[in-house]
Scaffold this motif. Structure first.
Motif, short mmCIF file in Angstrom:
data_model
loop_
_atom_site.label_atom_id
_atom_site.label_comp_id
_atom_site.label_asym_id
_atom_site.label_seq_id
_atom_site.Cartn_x
_atom_site.Cartn_y
_atom_site.Cartn_z
N HIS A 52 -54.77 -17.10 31.01
CA HIS A 52 -56.13 -16.53 31.37
C HIS A 52 -56.14 -15.06 30.96
N HIS A 56 -57.60 -12.26 28.13
CA HIS A 56 -58.36 -10.65 28.46
C HIS A 56 -57.52 -9.69 27.44
N TYR A 81 -68.89 -11.52 39.13
CA TYR A 81 -67.51 -11.62 38.66
C TYR A 81 -67.36 -13.06 37.90
N GLU A 87 -65.00 -13.61 31.97
CA GLU A 87 -64.27 -14.56 32.78
C GLU A 87 -64.29 -15.93 32.50
N ALA A 90 -62.16 -16.73 29.67
CA ALA A 90 -60.62 -16.60 30.10
C ALA A 90 -60.35 -17.91 31.00
ZN LIG Z 1 -59.89 -12.95 34.46
#
Ligand SMILES: [Zn+2]
Length: 121
Positions: A52, A56, A81, A87, A90
């Protein structure tokens, strides 16, 4: 291309941890993974988590440091978020790439991840 690095007991990650109310946090800035509430060993032992955060790192490399930081913050402000598309990407990478990181204590370069970190080049 410099290899990623890890900072433990990061004050920045500690702030994020308090805001999110979680027991451990990893936060990527550029090429660096900031940890709070977890040791480097604990982090590297979790291949999903590593995959993950490596995603990023790749996002920072692809967009550039400040452009990505800005896009990430705008996206978070817009949709929050969890629904942040970076995200979501990820989370997918965490599932998809975890097997590449299932080796203790090794943090491979994200550029090699689709080739498979353990395969001969
Ligand atoms: Zn993340």
């Amino acid at each position: 291309m410099k290899p990623p690095r890890i900072i433990t007991n990061s004050p920045l990650a500690r702030v994020a941890r308090q805001v999110l109310g979680s027991s451990s946090v990893a936060m990527v800035l550029g090429n660096t993974i900031h940890l709070s509430g977890a040791t480097q060993e604990e982090f590297l032992r979790d291949p999903y988590w590593v995959a993950h955060e490596m995603c990023h790192i790749r996002q920072f490399r692809e967009h550039g440091y400040l452009p990505f930081l800005w896009k990430y913050l705008v996206e978070s402000a817009r949709v929050g978020y969890y629904n942040n598309k970076y995200e979501a990407e990820a989370r997918v990478a965490g599932q998809r790439d975890a097997s590449l990181y299932a080796r203790n204590g090794v943090l491979p370069d994200p550029a090699t991840m689709h080739r498979g970190a353990g395969e001969p080049s």
